[in-house]
Design an enzyme around this catalytic site. Structure first.
Site, PDB file in Angstrom:
ATOM      1  N   ASN A   1      -5.759   3.598   6.610  1.00  0.00           N
ATOM      2  CA  ASN A   1      -7.139   3.995   6.290  1.00  0.00           C
ATOM      3  C   ASN A   1      -8.159   3.592   7.346  1.00  0.00           C
ATOM      4  O   ASN A   1      -9.260   4.145   7.377  1.00  0.00           O
ATOM      5  CB  ASN A   1      -7.522   3.473   4.909  1.00  0.00           C
ATOM      6  CG  ASN A   1      -6.879   4.316   3.826  1.00  0.00           C
ATOM      7  OD1 ASN A   1      -7.013   5.542   3.831  1.00  0.00           O
ATOM      8  ND2 ASN A   1      -6.154   3.698   2.918  1.00  0.00           N
TER       9      ASN A   1
ATOM     10  N   HIS B   1       0.846  -1.195   0.000  1.00  0.00           N
ATOM     11  CA  HIS B   1       0.000   0.000   0.000  1.00  0.00           C
ATOM     12  C   HIS B   1       0.886   1.251   0.000  1.00  0.00           C
ATOM     13  O   HIS B   1       1.406   1.660   1.029  1.00  0.00           O
ATOM     14  CB  HIS B   1      -0.927  -0.036   1.230  1.00  0.00           C
ATOM     15  CG  HIS B   1      -1.895   1.091   1.287  1.00  0.00           C
ATOM     16  ND1 HIS B   1      -2.258   1.721   2.458  1.00  0.00           N
ATOM     17  CD2 HIS B   1      -2.586   1.727   0.300  1.00  0.00           C
ATOM     18  CE1 HIS B   1      -3.115   2.677   2.191  1.00  0.00           C
ATOM     19  NE2 HIS B   1      -3.338   2.697   0.896  1.00  0.00           N
TER      20      HIS B   1
ATOM     21  N   GLU C   1       2.912   0.678   3.315  1.00  0.00           N
ATOM     22  CA  GLU C   1       2.299  -0.222   4.294  1.00  0.00           C
ATOM     23  C   GLU C   1       2.311  -1.623   3.670  1.00  0.00           C
ATOM     24  O   GLU C   1       1.835  -1.795   2.549  1.00  0.00           O
ATOM     25  CB  GLU C   1       0.855   0.266   4.542  1.00  0.00           C
ATOM     26  CG  GLU C   1       0.145  -0.384   5.685  1.00  0.00           C
ATOM     27  CD  GLU C   1      -1.253   0.253   5.933  1.00  0.00           C
ATOM     28  OE1 GLU C   1      -1.817   0.899   5.024  1.00  0.00           O
ATOM     29  OE2 GLU C   1      -1.770   0.083   7.049  1.00  0.00           O
TER      30      GLU C   1
HETATM   31  P1  NAD Z   1      -7.613   6.365 -10.130  1.00  0.00           P
HETATM   32  O1  NAD Z   1      -9.067   6.461 -10.312  1.00  0.00           O
HETATM   33  O2  NAD Z   1      -6.764   7.588 -10.231  1.00  0.00           O
HETATM   34  O3  NAD Z   1      -7.000   5.304 -11.156  1.00  0.00           O
HETATM   35  C1  NAD Z   1      -7.503   4.019 -11.350  1.00  0.00           C
HETATM   36  C2  NAD Z   1      -7.055   3.553 -12.729  1.00  0.00           C
HETATM   37  O4  NAD Z   1      -7.359   2.168 -12.871  1.00  0.00           O
HETATM   38  C3  NAD Z   1      -7.781   4.299 -13.871  1.00  0.00           C
HETATM   39  O5  NAD Z   1      -6.822   4.845 -14.762  1.00  0.00           O
HETATM   40  C4  NAD Z   1      -8.606   3.193 -14.535  1.00  0.00           C
HETATM   41  O6  NAD Z   1      -8.754   3.360 -15.910  1.00  0.00           O
HETATM   42  C5  NAD Z   1      -7.746   1.965 -14.198  1.00  0.00           C
HETATM   43  N1  NAD Z   1      -8.455   0.701 -14.323  1.00  0.00           N
HETATM   44  C6  NAD Z   1      -9.709   0.383 -13.898  1.00  0.00           C
HETATM   45  N2  NAD Z   1      -9.991  -0.888 -14.230  1.00  0.00           N
HETATM   46  C7  NAD Z   1      -8.891  -1.389 -14.871  1.00  0.00           C
HETATM   47  C8  NAD Z   1      -8.576  -2.623 -15.461  1.00  0.00           C
HETATM   48  N3  NAD Z   1      -9.457  -3.639 -15.474  1.00  0.00           N
HETATM   49  N4  NAD Z   1      -7.374  -2.792 -16.031  1.00  0.00           N
HETATM   50  C9  NAD Z   1      -6.462  -1.776 -16.043  1.00  0.00           C
HETATM   51  N5  NAD Z   1      -6.710  -0.572 -15.486  1.00  0.00           N
HETATM   52  C10 NAD Z   1      -7.912  -0.380 -14.922  1.00  0.00           C
HETATM   53  O7  NAD Z   1      -7.415   5.653  -8.700  1.00  0.00           O
HETATM   54  P2  NAD Z   1      -6.116   5.677  -7.755  1.00  0.00           P
HETATM   55  O8  NAD Z   1      -6.257   6.787  -6.790  1.00  0.00           O
HETATM   56  O9  NAD Z   1      -4.901   5.572  -8.600  1.00  0.00           O
HETATM   57  O10 NAD Z   1      -6.338   4.327  -6.942  1.00  0.00           O
HETATM   58  C11 NAD Z   1      -5.904   3.083  -7.467  1.00  0.00           C
HETATM   59  C12 NAD Z   1      -5.731   2.083  -6.331  1.00  0.00           C
HETATM   60  O11 NAD Z   1      -4.799   2.598  -5.394  1.00  0.00           O
HETATM   61  C13 NAD Z   1      -7.023   1.811  -5.543  1.00  0.00           C
HETATM   62  O12 NAD Z   1      -7.015   0.458  -5.146  1.00  0.00           O
HETATM   63  C14 NAD Z   1      -6.885   2.735  -4.346  1.00  0.00           C
HETATM   64  O13 NAD Z   1      -7.593   2.293  -3.230  1.00  0.00           O
HETATM   65  C15 NAD Z   1      -5.386   2.634  -4.101  1.00  0.00           C
HETATM   66  N6  NAD Z   1      -4.809   3.765  -3.359  1.00  0.00           N
HETATM   67  C16 NAD Z   1      -5.255   5.037  -3.575  1.00  0.00           C
HETATM   68  C17 NAD Z   1      -4.685   6.089  -2.875  1.00  0.00           C
HETATM   69  C18 NAD Z   1      -5.145   7.504  -3.105  1.00  0.00           C
HETATM   70  O14 NAD Z   1      -4.835   8.381  -2.283  1.00  0.00           O
HETATM   71  N7  NAD Z   1      -5.853   7.809  -4.169  1.00  0.00           N
HETATM   72  C19 NAD Z   1      -3.658   5.843  -1.945  1.00  0.00           C
HETATM   73  C20 NAD Z   1      -3.210   4.532  -1.763  1.00  0.00           C
HETATM   74  C21 NAD Z   1      -3.791   3.492  -2.484  1.00  0.00           C
END
Ligand code: NAD
Length: 292
Positions: A191, A141, A153
């Protein structure tokens, strides 16, 4: 376990492009995957902008930036993942989406490949159990923005083996990240604590305790947080915040994790925060304007 050479990353959004950025700078070959060419181009452009900022702050040389960018290959297919040593899934926070991705990955990656998820909340054990290698599956994470935030994490699923954990530690070291270990319970540590606070800030807004600005100012200056909780929620993405609250609510069955109906409404409107141009603030002008 030998060090990784090539890392495949699924999802080129906020997190995926940040992970690609730090992996390429650390010398790994990176293959970045997303659903569309548009998403990949946007991800790559973000990496370039962020690296250029590092160059202007003299944290990175132009030469190293060019080398790192050359290490990143993009694809909408899984076939190029046939040579990767580690896959990091960083797609939308949704269990079904992630399970489908891992099913596709299992069909193409070599046997030795470690599978990792960057999920913020979903059970690592459960995702691992849908793959052909639960012992080589782990939660990594990263924090947002990945190039700036020091923490990683690490979450071991029930079946994760020691070699996989040690490979994760070696990765964290090479990326210059400090690790914290969390047990595999809903939303882990960061979280489990952060998201109920953000949800409570949305409840305070919903109940009219304060405006967007007054709530953010209160926590920014009153608790010395670097930014207010609603600004932070916009930064994380309101869809991600809502998904995490749903995982906490379902997984711990306690009403204290009930997602605020106002958070649900913002997500229903598509006002997902910074990445959508609008959330608790409207980012479409020169300066963010509160939406309530
Ligand atoms: P985001 O919405 O910015 O990006 C998600 C991406 O995944 C998009 O570009 C989308 O097109 C792509 N996607 C969706 N389905 C897909 C598939 N089947 N194959 C390939 N790509 C696909 O979201 P994010 O903020 O980057 O979050 C992504 C992950 O990271 C989540 O699991 C989230 O919980 C985790 N995360 C987020 C944060 C944060 O602060 N935003 C921090 C730590 C972890």
């Amino acid at each position: 376990m030998a060090d990784f050479k090539t890392i495949g990353i699924v999802g080129a959004g906020q997190m995926g492009n940040g992970i690609a950025h730090v992996c390429a700078l650390a010398g790994y070959d990176v293959i970045l995957n997303d659903l569309s060419q548009d998403a990949l181009e946007h991800g790559l452009a973000t990496i370039e902008t962020n690296m250029t900022r590092q160059v202007s702050r003299e944290l990175l040389s132009v030469e190293d930036m060019k080398t790192a960018l050359h290490r990143i290959q993009t694809t909408t297919e899984y076939a190029p993942f046939g040579s990767i040593d580690l896959a990091i899934e960083a797609a939308t926070e949704n269990r079904e989406i992630k399970e489908k991705i891992f099913a596709s990955l299992c069909g193409v990656v070599p046997d030795h490949t470690i599978l990792a998820t960057n999920t913020s909340s979903i059970s690592v054990t459960r995702l691992a159990s849908t793959t052909d290698r639960p012992e080589r599956f782990i939660g990594l994470h990263f924090m947002n923005p990945v190039p700036l935030m020091n923490l990683m994490e690490i979450i071991r699923g029930l079946a994760t083996d020691q070699a996989t954990y040690e490979a994760a530690l070696a990765l964290a070291k090479r990326l210059g990240k400090t690790i914290t270990n969390a047990e595999d319970y809903p939303a882990f540590i960061v979280n489990r604590i952060l998201m109920p606070m953000i949800n409570e800030a949305v409840y305070a807004l919903y109940e009219g305790v304060g405006s967007v600005e007054s709530i953010d100012t209160a926590l920014h200056l009153g608790a010395n947080h670097p930014m207010g909780p609603l600004t932070l929620a916009d930064f994380i993405g309101l869809d991600t915040c809502l998904s995490i609250m749903q995982v906490l609510h379902d997984g711990l069955a306690d009403t204290k994790y009930r997602p605020c109906p106002l958070l649900v409404k913002y997500v229903e409107a598509g006002w997902l925060g910074r990445k959508a141009g609008r959330g608790f603030y409207d980012y479409r002008g020169d300066t963010p304007v509160p939406t309530r």
